[in-house]
Enzyme design. Structure first.
Site, PDB file in Angstrom:
ATOM      1  N   ASP A   8      29.837  44.549  13.458  1.00 51.69           N
ATOM      2  CA  ASP A   8      30.967  43.682  13.800  1.00 51.69           C
ATOM      3  C   ASP A   8      32.208  43.982  12.966  1.00 51.69           C
ATOM      4  O   ASP A   8      32.165  44.725  11.982  1.00 51.69           O
ATOM      5  CB  ASP A   8      30.571  42.202  13.660  1.00 51.69           C
ATOM      6  CG  ASP A   8      29.700  41.915  12.436  1.00 51.69           C
ATOM      7  OD1 ASP A   8      29.720  42.718  11.486  1.00 51.69           O
ATOM      8  OD2 ASP A   8      29.009  40.892  12.433  1.00 51.69           O
ATOM      9  N   ASN A  43      23.479  29.360  10.263  1.00 51.17           N
ATOM     10  CA  ASN A  43      23.286  28.732  11.572  1.00 51.17           C
ATOM     11  C   ASN A  43      22.473  29.629  12.515  1.00 51.17           C
ATOM     12  O   ASN A  43      22.419  29.396  13.706  1.00 51.17           O
ATOM     13  CB  ASN A  43      24.655  28.409  12.210  1.00 51.17           C
ATOM     14  CG  ASN A  43      25.493  29.657  12.461  1.00 51.17           C
ATOM     15  OD1 ASN A  43      25.047  30.785  12.214  1.00 51.17           O
ATOM     16  ND2 ASN A  43      26.707  29.467  12.945  1.00 51.17           N
ATOM     17  N   HIS A  68      23.057  32.853  13.111  1.00 50.14           N
ATOM     18  CA  HIS A  68      23.764  33.942  13.783  1.00 50.14           C
ATOM     19  C   HIS A  68      23.271  35.296  13.272  1.00 50.14           C
ATOM     20  O   HIS A  68      22.868  35.440  12.122  1.00 50.14           O
ATOM     21  CB  HIS A  68      25.291  33.788  13.708  1.00 50.14           C
ATOM     22  CG  HIS A  68      25.936  34.087  12.394  1.00 50.14           C
ATOM     23  ND1 HIS A  68      26.981  33.354  11.894  1.00 50.14           N
ATOM     24  CD2 HIS A  68      25.714  35.054  11.468  1.00 50.14           C
ATOM     25  CE1 HIS A  68      27.358  33.853  10.738  1.00 50.14           C
ATOM     26  NE2 HIS A  68      26.597  34.892  10.446  1.00 50.14           N
ATOM     27  N   GLU A 119      27.167  33.643  17.563  1.00 51.22           N
ATOM     28  CA  GLU A 119      27.020  32.271  17.115  1.00 51.22           C
ATOM     29  C   GLU A 119      26.084  31.504  18.057  1.00 51.22           C
ATOM     30  O   GLU A 119      25.828  31.949  19.179  1.00 51.22           O
ATOM     31  CB  GLU A 119      28.406  31.589  17.100  1.00 51.22           C
ATOM     32  CG  GLU A 119      29.437  32.281  16.200  1.00 51.22           C
ATOM     33  CD  GLU A 119      29.195  32.050  14.695  1.00 51.22           C
ATOM     34  OE1 GLU A 119      28.082  31.680  14.294  1.00 51.22           O
ATOM     35  OE2 GLU A 119      30.151  32.258  13.920  1.00 51.22           O
TER      36      GLU A 119
HETATM   37  C1  F6R Z   1      27.697  40.919   8.928  1.00 53.27           C
HETATM   38  C2  F6R Z   1      27.009  40.101   9.915  1.00 53.27           C
HETATM   39  C3  F6R Z   1      26.592  38.701   9.622  1.00 53.27           C
HETATM   40  C4  F6R Z   1      25.946  38.528   8.259  1.00 53.27           C
HETATM   41  C5  F6R Z   1      25.599  37.056   8.025  1.00 53.27           C
HETATM   42  C6  F6R Z   1      25.018  36.834   6.644  1.00 53.27           C
HETATM   43  O1  F6R Z   1      27.990  42.195   9.468  1.00 53.27           O
HETATM   44  O2  F6R Z   1      26.819  40.555  10.986  1.00 53.27           O
HETATM   45  O3  F6R Z   1      25.688  38.284  10.624  1.00 53.27           O
HETATM   46  O4  F6R Z   1      24.799  39.323   8.177  1.00 53.27           O
HETATM   47  O5  F6R Z   1      26.740  36.278   8.170  1.00 53.27           O
HETATM   48  O6  F6R Z   1      26.027  37.085   5.702  1.00 53.27           O
HETATM   49  P1  F6R Z   1      25.725  37.132   4.139  1.00 53.27           P
HETATM   50  O7  F6R Z   1      24.892  38.353   3.928  1.00 53.27           O
HETATM   51  O8  F6R Z   1      27.071  37.250   3.491  1.00 53.27           O
HETATM   52  O9  F6R Z   1      24.994  35.882   3.811  1.00 53.27           O
END
Ligand code: F6R
Length: 243
Positions: A67, A136, A138, A143
């Site tokens: 992303d 959440n 994701h 989301e």
């Molecule tokens: C990042 C991504 C997100 C993260 C998720 C957890 O490329 O796709 O899904 O993996 O938000 O983020 P952290 O590792 O910062 O807790």
């Protein structure tokens, strides 16, 4: 799902790095799916160290990140382009033309999404996709409520996700409202998935992922239906799962 118990964050990062290194050593032209966020930072450090010690080469590897924020230029230090170059690509021998992220600054974002899916297919599909998980549920920036059938697309970020990611920005006002993300369907097409989970704040999400119903309200639950998922989680993250 194969669940590997790591002692702590460093152990989790080392276990994941070893799997990626084995993959690349067995198949030098592997296609790797990469993630950003706090969770894989240790993994990238371990990979850089292994590269510097001569244990692996990425010269024939292709990568696709999950992303990118919409509206940030590649050189913006909050963009995922910047993150990946700063924390990994600039320190290994990957061909920068083969290190792909969605362009969140493209003039035609819809076109960018379909080109991204085509590029993944043309590269032969992702061999191993690294994932983190949001509080959440994701994965990528898919989301809750995102249809499982969707490929790379533009998302409106949940307020909780903007709040969670505000720690990387000067202020919450600077956190973008949208992102481009590989869709659940794109992620599920990966041949193998490694999900990294660290810390007690992720324990509830991990328990839901493993034991909860498969529902679009908790996107990561779809991983229960993938044939080749390895979860590498530290003890804190595993604290709400029974043995
Ligand atoms: C990042 C991504 C997100 C993260 C998720 C957890 O490329 O796709 O899904 O993996 O938000 O983020 P952290 O590792 O910062 O807790």
């Amino acid at each position: 799902m194969n669940i590997i118990k790591a002692e702590n964050y460093k152990d989790m990062s080392q276990l994941a790095a070893q799997k990626l290194i084995n993959q690349v050593n067995e198949k030098p032209d592997s296609v790797l799916g990469l993630a950003t966020g706090s969770t894989p930072e240790g993994l990238y450090k371990e990979i850089i160290q292994a590269y510097k010690e001569g244990n692996v080469s990425f010269k024939d590897v292709t990568t696709f990140n999950l992303d990118e924020y919409v509206g940030l230029t590649k050189d913006n230090n909050q963009s995922y382009h910047y993150y990946m170059h700063h924390l990994l690509f600039d320190h290994i021998d990957i061909n920068s033309g083969q290190a792909n992220l969605p362009n969140g600054d493209a003039s035609d974002l819809q076109e960018e999404c379909s080109q991204y899916d085509n590029a993944i297919q043309q590269a032969g599909g992702v061999d191993i996709q690294i994932l983190g998980i949001g509080l959440n549920g994701h994965i990528g920036f898919n989301e809750p409520g995102t249809p499982f059938s969707i490929q790379t697309h533009i998302v409106d970020l949940d307020e909780s996700t903007r709040q969670a990611n505000a720690r990387f920005f000067d202020s919450i006002d600077n956190v973008p409202f949208q992102a481009i993300t590989m869709g659940i369907d794109s992620i599920m097409q990966s041949k193998g998935i490694i999900l990294l989970v660290s810390g007690s704040q992720k324990a509830e999400a991990l328990a839901k992922l493993v034991n909860g119903p498969v529902t679009e309200d908790f996107p990561a639950s779809i991983l229960q239906e993938h044939a080749n998922v390895t979860i590498i989680a530290d003890q804190d993250a595993l604290s709400e799962l029974s043995e």
